[in-house]
Design an enzyme around this catalytic site. Structure first.
Site, PDB file in Angstrom:
ATOM      1  N   SER A 222      -7.707  27.767  53.109  1.00  0.00           N
ATOM      2  CA  SER A 222      -6.655  26.954  52.562  1.00  0.00           C
ATOM      3  C   SER A 222      -5.301  27.154  53.250  1.00  0.00           C
ATOM      4  O   SER A 222      -4.363  26.417  52.964  1.00  0.00           O
ATOM      5  CB  SER A 222      -6.495  27.242  51.071  1.00  0.00           C
ATOM      6  OG  SER A 222      -6.164  28.597  50.861  1.00  0.00           O
TER       7      SER A 222
ATOM      8  N   SER B 105      -9.399  32.390  53.251  1.00  0.00           N
ATOM      9  CA  SER B 105      -8.363  31.398  53.505  1.00  0.00           C
ATOM     10  C   SER B 105      -7.310  31.721  54.546  1.00  0.00           C
ATOM     11  O   SER B 105      -6.511  30.855  54.879  1.00  0.00           O
ATOM     12  CB  SER B 105      -7.656  31.029  52.187  1.00  0.00           C
ATOM     13  OG  SER B 105      -8.522  30.233  51.418  1.00  0.00           O
TER      14      SER B 105
ATOM     15  N   LYS C 238       3.364  30.087  53.451  1.00  0.00           N
ATOM     16  CA  LYS C 238       2.425  29.187  52.749  1.00  0.00           C
ATOM     17  C   LYS C 238       3.033  28.802  51.410  1.00  0.00           C
ATOM     18  O   LYS C 238       3.637  29.642  50.725  1.00  0.00           O
ATOM     19  CB  LYS C 238       1.099  29.922  52.551  1.00  0.00           C
ATOM     20  CG  LYS C 238      -0.053  29.086  51.993  1.00  0.00           C
ATOM     21  CD  LYS C 238      -1.320  29.943  51.930  1.00  0.00           C
ATOM     22  CE  LYS C 238      -2.517  29.158  51.418  1.00  0.00           C
ATOM     23  NZ  LYS C 238      -3.721  30.005  51.319  1.00  0.00           N
TER      24      LYS C 238
END
Lengths: 464, 96
Positions: free
Chosen positions: A148, A172, A73
């Site tokens: 996210s 997330s 990420k």
């Protein structure tokens, strides 16, 4: 292929590491333009590294993650590779060091293919808030992948990566895992080093693995977890908890209004399977959990407003040449240009709840309610070993559906945020589909019980 | 409803510039979220300690030993530089 299958294939010389990386890069090149799960693809370096790993394997070296292609990420630093946090304020920033979790994976022979898309600064629950474009889901072109960690979930589902690393502050990792029908673990707070994770909310953030199956998530967790001298909030994990017999708690507050009845049916189906496997099912109560989103919004935005104060355009990041006269104006100009609306909104809220006159009414009070939420879990865990809930109240929603009122977007974290507030570990695994849409089953455990959670998750994975 | 003055005061603390329409939007958005947060008033917090950290540890100290560091990469990220020095705008107004 599972990680163990990759290892076997390499041992049998069915393929080389280079071939594996080439295949993945080709697939990404072909399909990711429709999904936009990657922000930066580090293809050349990945291939160079693959060749080196192939050489080391020939010499007989034991590299348990050789051939494993990982996506990270883009709020987790990988040295010498651009790291944006999904934001314009860091669009040209190159990481000057690697996160401890990245180093630990590289040590075992993993290949990092690139950096994955996310909601900006990890603020979001849909994948719609990145400065680098929306991430699409292979499940349906008008359905959000969740956020996210939108890129990490999609990259696993689409086979771009064998496993990915995401981050979870209020859900997330787990929510996009649920929306994409993959496995995602949020470790106990302190189990995995946050060194090299761009901070959102320091008392809630954790890095965790996403994978197609529980076994691979466990392999990655075993490698990335453990005390890190560079993260003072990381701890050495105590030995696994001895659990004889499966005592499962079902919190009644998670099965009331707001929960889609079809999602409920899917989760109840899973609970029945556990019962058939010999588990004792108990209804429990987490009475203060209904305040989780309120508490989370206060604590997370307060901590975020503090953590994002460092982005001022002075030492790194976006610096414009606007016509400014004072230092204040320099800061405001850079920050206003670099941060998107949602980020600015949350900074404003966080600043407000910490400001003089409001600190006691909001922030100080929220910290106490947080303790009550944790105490509810502590009491429940005296009677049960695991708590089963839906990961999300609905199946994946549509793009644009939750953008009009920010509160609606925040409420989609209602089943996950309490877990971060209490610092507990939780996994989301695929449950029974509803109308061909994925549903996530959340298993919450006692602190540092990840090994037991994996074992419990595998039971359903096998029986499903 | 939060007043315009309040929003401007907060924006100064947060170092953010806001247009008039953004101020109005924020008044609405924040009112909505704060309205929702208001339910925390009903919780009985008598005798409850604040919880700011999930892990019960204090003061994790490290050995005080000198380590080699190389600032080259950090300096590379300076938006503007002169040799190894960070260059910034001069923002000192002349007070006449």
């Amino acid at each position: 292929m599972k990680i163990k299958e990759i290892q076997q294939g390499l041992n049998n010389k069915d393929f080389s590491v280079r071939e594996l990386v080439e295949r993945k890069l080709a697939l990404i090149g072909e399909k990711d333009k429709d999904l936009n799960s990657f922000i930066t693809i580090d293809g050349d370096n990945a291939l160079k590294r693959a060749d080196k790993i192939d050489e080391r394997l020939k010499k007989g070296e034991d590299l348990p993650l050789a051939g494993v292609c990982v996506g990270v990420k883009d709020n987790i630093l990988f040295k010498n590779v651009r790291c944006t946090a999904g934001s314009n304020i860091l669009s040209d920033y190159t990481a000057v060091y690697s996160a401890t979790v990245v180093d630990r994976l590289l040590e075992k022979g993993a290949i990092i293919l690139g950096k994955l898309n996310l909601d900006e600064f990890a603020m979001g629950s849909s994948g719609e808030y990145s400065a680098f474009g929306v991430t699409k889901s292979p499940i349906g072109k008008d359905l959000v992948p969740g956020g996210s960690s939108s890129g990490p979930a999609v990259a696993v589902l689409a086979d771009f990566c064998d496993v990915t690393l995401g981050s979870d502050t209020g859900g997330s990792i787990r929510q996009p895992a649920a929306f994409c029908g993959v496995v995602g673990l949020k470790p106990t707070y302190g189990a995995v080093s946050r060194y090299g994770l761009i901070s959102l909310s320091s008392s809630l953030d954790q890095i965790g693995p996403l994978a197609k199956n529980v076994e691979d998530a466990e392999i990655i967790f075993d490698i990335i977890s453990g005390k890190d001298e560079k993260d003072a909030t990381s701890v050495n994990m105590p030995q696994g908890i001895d659990v004889s017999g499966l005592k499962i708690g079902v919190p009644k507050e998670f099965f009331t209004q707001g929960l889609d009845p079809k999602v409920e049916a899917s989760i109840r189906g899973a609970i029945k399977k556990y019962e058939q496997a010999g588990a004792t099912i108990k209804e429990i109560s987490l009475p203060n959990s209904k305040y989780s989103i309120a508490v989370y919004q206060i604590i997370m935005t307060a901590e975020a407003s503090s953590n994002l104060a460092r982005y001022d355009g002075i030492r790194y990041g976006l610096r414009n040449d606007a016509d400014t006269e004072t230092l204040e104006e320099v800061y405001s100009s850079n920050r206003t240009q670099g941060f998107s609306k949602e980020v600015r909104r949350r900074i404003m809220l966080g600043t407000y709840v910490l400001s003089s006159g409001y600190y006691d009414a909001y922030y100080a009070r929220a910290l106490k309610v947080r303790n009550k939420i944790k105490q509810d879990f502590d009491s429940a865990f005296e009677k049960v070993d695991y708590i089963l809930t839906p990961t999300t109240p609905t199946t994946p929603f549509k793009f644009g559906e939750k953008l009009k009122n920010p509160l609606e977007m925040y409420l989609s974290d209602m089943f996950t945020a309490s877990v971060n507030l209490a610092g507990l570990p939780a996994i989301s695994i695929p449950c029974y589909n509803i109308d061909n849409l994925p549903v996530g089953l959340q298993i919450i455990g006692k602190p540092f019980s990840e090994k037991s959670i994996f074992a419990t998750a595998k039971i359903f994975e096998d029986l499903k | 409803m939060i007043s315009k003055e309040e929003i401007l005061k907060i924006s100064k603390l947060a170092k953010l510039n806001l247009t008039d329409s953004e101020i109005e939007e924020l008044q609405n958005d924040m009112a909505s979220v704060l309205g929702y947060i208001d339910q925390l008033k009903e919780v009985d917090i008598d005798g409850v300690d604040p919880m700011s950290h999930a892990v019960d540890i204090k003061n994790q100290l490290k050995e005080d030993k000198i380590m080699e560091t190389d600032s080259t990469d950090i300096i590379k990220e300076f938006p503007e530089k002169e040799e190894r020095l960070l260059k910034v705008k001069s923002v000192f107004k002349n007070e006449d």
